[in-house]
Design an enzyme around this catalytic site. Structure first.
Site, PDB file in Angstrom:
ATOM      1  N   ASP A   1      35.649  46.458  42.986  1.00 12.81           N
ATOM      2  CA  ASP A   1      34.807  45.612  43.822  1.00 12.81           C
ATOM      3  C   ASP A   1      33.341  45.782  43.423  1.00 12.81           C
ATOM      4  O   ASP A   1      32.464  45.989  44.261  1.00 12.81           O
ATOM      5  CB  ASP A   1      35.053  45.933  45.306  1.00 12.81           C
ATOM      6  CG  ASP A   1      36.509  45.682  45.678  1.00 12.81           C
ATOM      7  OD1 ASP A   1      37.166  44.897  44.967  1.00 12.81           O
ATOM      8  OD2 ASP A   1      36.997  46.277  46.646  1.00 12.81           O
TER       9      ASP A   1
ATOM     10  N   HIS B   1      37.937  40.901  42.974  1.00 10.89           N
ATOM     11  CA  HIS B   1      37.494  39.848  43.881  1.00 10.89           C
ATOM     12  C   HIS B   1      36.484  39.080  43.037  1.00 10.89           C
ATOM     13  O   HIS B   1      35.285  39.407  43.042  1.00 10.89           O
ATOM     14  CB  HIS B   1      36.796  40.421  45.111  1.00 10.89           C
ATOM     15  CG  HIS B   1      37.730  41.072  46.082  1.00 10.89           C
ATOM     16  ND1 HIS B   1      38.614  40.348  46.839  1.00 10.89           N
ATOM     17  CD2 HIS B   1      37.926  42.360  46.414  1.00 10.89           C
ATOM     18  CE1 HIS B   1      39.304  41.167  47.615  1.00 10.89           C
ATOM     19  NE2 HIS B   1      38.920  42.405  47.371  1.00 10.89           N
TER      20      HIS B   1
ATOM     21  N   ASP C   1      45.651  28.794  52.949  1.00  8.35           N
ATOM     22  CA  ASP C   1      45.406  27.424  53.401  1.00  8.35           C
ATOM     23  C   ASP C   1      46.690  26.596  53.273  1.00  8.35           C
ATOM     24  O   ASP C   1      47.731  27.099  52.853  1.00  8.35           O
ATOM     25  CB  ASP C   1      44.266  26.820  52.563  1.00  8.35           C
ATOM     26  CG  ASP C   1      43.418  25.870  53.389  1.00  8.35           C
ATOM     27  OD1 ASP C   1      44.020  25.052  54.130  1.00  8.35           O
ATOM     28  OD2 ASP C   1      42.186  25.930  53.292  1.00  8.35           O
TER      29      ASP C   1
ATOM     30  N   LYS D   1      43.432  36.110  48.224  1.00  6.03           N
ATOM     31  CA  LYS D   1      43.964  35.962  49.590  1.00  6.03           C
ATOM     32  C   LYS D   1      43.960  34.496  50.015  1.00  6.03           C
ATOM     33  O   LYS D   1      43.319  34.107  51.001  1.00  6.03           O
ATOM     34  CB  LYS D   1      43.174  36.793  50.593  1.00  6.03           C
ATOM     35  CG  LYS D   1      43.230  38.284  50.307  1.00  6.03           C
ATOM     36  CD  LYS D   1      42.645  39.089  51.433  1.00  6.03           C
ATOM     37  CE  LYS D   1      42.756  40.574  51.210  1.00  6.03           C
ATOM     38  NZ  LYS D   1      41.869  41.110  50.172  1.00  6.03           N
TER      39      LYS D   1
ATOM     40  N   GLY E   1      40.270  51.541  45.388  1.00  3.14           N
ATOM     41  CA  GLY E   1      38.972  50.928  45.143  1.00  3.14           C
ATOM     42  C   GLY E   1      37.892  51.974  44.997  1.00  3.14           C
ATOM     43  O   GLY E   1      37.737  52.605  43.947  1.00  3.14           O
ATOM     44  N   ARG E   2      37.174  52.230  46.115  1.00  2.35           N
ATOM     45  CA  ARG E   2      36.031  53.137  46.048  1.00  2.35           C
ATOM     46  C   ARG E   2      36.383  54.538  45.571  1.00  2.35           C
ATOM     47  O   ARG E   2      35.555  55.225  44.991  1.00  2.35           O
ATOM     48  CB  ARG E   2      35.340  53.178  47.419  1.00  2.35           C
ATOM     49  CG  ARG E   2      34.474  51.962  47.639  1.00  2.35           C
ATOM     50  CD  ARG E   2      34.153  51.742  49.096  1.00  2.35           C
ATOM     51  NE  ARG E   2      35.297  51.204  49.822  1.00  2.35           N
ATOM     52  CZ  ARG E   2      35.243  50.836  51.096  1.00  2.35           C
ATOM     53  NH1 ARG E   2      34.125  50.963  51.772  1.00  2.35           N
ATOM     54  NH2 ARG E   2      36.318  50.340  51.695  1.00  2.35           N
TER      55      ARG E   2
ATOM     56  N   ASP F   1      42.478  39.122  43.860  1.00  4.28           N
ATOM     57  CA  ASP F   1      42.758  39.326  45.294  1.00  4.28           C
ATOM     58  C   ASP F   1      42.110  38.204  46.106  1.00  4.28           C
ATOM     59  O   ASP F   1      41.279  38.433  46.976  1.00  4.28           O
ATOM     60  CB  ASP F   1      42.212  40.704  45.703  1.00  4.28           C
ATOM     61  CG  ASP F   1      42.684  41.151  47.071  1.00  4.28           C
ATOM     62  OD1 ASP F   1      43.506  40.436  47.672  1.00  4.28           O
ATOM     63  OD2 ASP F   1      42.221  42.204  47.533  1.00  4.28           O
TER      64      ASP F   1
END
Ligand code: 5BU
Length: 453
Positions: free
Chosen positions: A238, A262, A296, A293, A427-428, A291
């Site tokens: 990220d 992302h 819709d 997501k 991630g982090r 990612d």
């Protein structure tokens, strides 16, 4: 008779511990029923309980907090006897005035003793821990009156919290049996009940191995890479500039089976970035997950997949998708006649505190999730994916238990051994490290020690 025996016998006398034929909320039959709430009707016994607690309190403690509601009077009694100030965690934040969730005076960093009556799955303790930690408090000690020995303490241990219990069910019934308060048959029945009622379905199942075969081509590719590299780690990058992302991947690329992006947070995105990303992915042999997501109606999702500056379907090997729009939105992608289509990873359960993906939601997803051959697996925590669908779990971190924005972390061992996940999304834990190339080795050691390959 010593203090412990007489105290436990009095719990039976005041019907906080009952023996008989009980049907639990789950529908399961139980020979023992425990409800310590009634202790408030017997102040002398509550005072005795407080003495048991006081013997264990560590010197560093600055505040006491009880898990609502049963442990509130217990915490109050201990607070009055020890002169340690008390805090109350509200069940819900007030929706007027201060909107406080914790009542009482404290400052960030105060060391708290958390008191609970009974630990079963550890769920309510974890909830309280999260809320106190997000207020800046430090959980320095956890004392529980009775451990039902159903796996709750192990679950907390996996998250880095040590639970000390004054009594366990087995020690309780052993004492009652030795004192002639219960018959041998009942003693055995309760032991069998403890053995049979482990919270196995969710948390404590036998070890699993990462499967080798998947019906979907991309799923198969992912499994092949994971087995070749002995890594089921997916780096969630990220970071917000192309160079940062590419530089990070050049450092951890050998240790991961996929990267999760992302793409819309990259401030200097250009199509060249994708070319370089693909080249690095090829060089280090890992796949690319976007990612995004999607969430819709079907026709919009096809546009979001194929158009715009990102044209995601042209480069992503896999994408994430919410199922909130229902089965038709998944079917639209399945029926999409296009040359390059990414594999789908639906989000069934989120890692965030207070997520709306509850049991009912997950059950609803399950009704159609497995029908679509583009689906590779799902993003989930406790939800068990049916084979051969793969389980992807974010919220993994070796050093942290969560952030102050709702994220909740588990250790790699817990995620593999207790949640039975196939792929871990980090991630982090990786990209926020100053030396990700060293950090990734720690995660690799952790997952390889779980003997999943
Ligand atoms: P972290 O830095 O390890 O907290 O990053 C986790 C990543 O996984 C981040 O990109 C989230 O958007 C993503 N994520 C998550 O954390 N939890 C979820 O339930 C889902 C995605 Br779905």
């Amino acid at each position: 008779m010593n203090n412990t025996s007489s105290f436990l016998k009095s719990l039976v006398d005041i019907e906080c511990v009952k023996f008989g034929d009980f049907t639990l909320k789950s529908g399961k039959k139980s020979p023992i029923y425990i409800d310590l709430r009634n202790i408030i009707s017997y102040p002398k016994i509550l005072a005795e309980l407080s003495v048991f607690f006081e013997k264990h309190i560590s010197k560093e403690i600055q505040r006491i907090c009880g898990v609502p509601y049963a442990a509130l009077p217990m915490a109050t009694a201990v607070s009055m006897n020890t002169n340690l100030p008390m805090l109350i965690k509200r069940k819900e934040a007030k929706n007027y005035g201060t909107k406080k969730i914790v009542e009482g005076e404290f400052k960030k960093g105060d060391k708290v003793l958390l008191i609970e009556d009974v630990i079963t799955s550890g769920e309510s303790l974890l909830e309280t821990i999260n809320e106190l930690e997000s207020e800046g408090l430090v959980i320095a000690q956890i004392l529980v009156v009775l451990d039902r020995e159903q796996g709750g303490s192990d679950r907390l241990k996996a998250k880095g919290y040590q639970v000390q219990s004054l009594f366990t069910i087995s020690s309780l019934i052993k004492i009652l049996f030795d004192e002639g308060k219960i018959e041998e048959k009942l003693y055995q029945d309760v032991l069998n009940f403890i053995h049979d009622s482990q919270i196995t379905t969710e948390f404590v199942k036998p070890k699993k191995k990462l499967s080798k075969i998947h019906p979907n081509k991309i799923g198969q590719q992912l499994l092949d890479i994971a087995h070749i590299k002995k890594s089921n780690l997916i780096a969630s990058v990220d970071l917000t500039t192309c160079n940062e992302v590419l530089d990070f991947l050049s450092k951890v690329g050998n240790g991961i089976c996929a990267v999760k992006l992302h793409v819309d947070i990259i401030t200097d995105f250009s199509p060249e970035f994708i070319t370089e990303l693909k080249s690095i992915a090829q060089q280090h042999n890992f796949l690319i997950i976007e990612d995004r997501k999607f969430a819709d109606i079907g026709s919009t999702q096809l546009l979001q997949l194929s158009k715009g500056i990102y044209a995601i379907a042209s480069w992503a090997d896999m994408v994430t998708i919410h199922l909130i729009a229902g089965e038709a939105s998944l079917k639209a992608i399945q029926d999409w006649d296009t040359e390059k289509k990414p594999g789908l990873i639906p989000i069934i359960e989120m890692s965030s505190q207070g997520t709306l993906t509850d049991k009912q939601y997950m059950e609803n997803c399950k009704k159609f999730l497995y029908k679509y051959k583009d689906v590779i697996g799902g993003v989930c925590q406790t939800f068990e994916m049916d084979s051969p669908f793969l389980k992807f779990t974010p919220g993994v971190n070796l050093a942290s238990k969560g952030d102050d924005k709702g994220q909740q972390y588990n250790t790699p061992e817990f995620v593999i051994e207790k949640l039975h996940s196939d792929f871990l999304i980090i991630g982090r834990g990786l990209y926020a490290s100053t030396q990700p190339e060293i950090e990734i080795e720690k995660y690799l050691t952790a997952v390889r020690n779980c003997d999943i390959f």
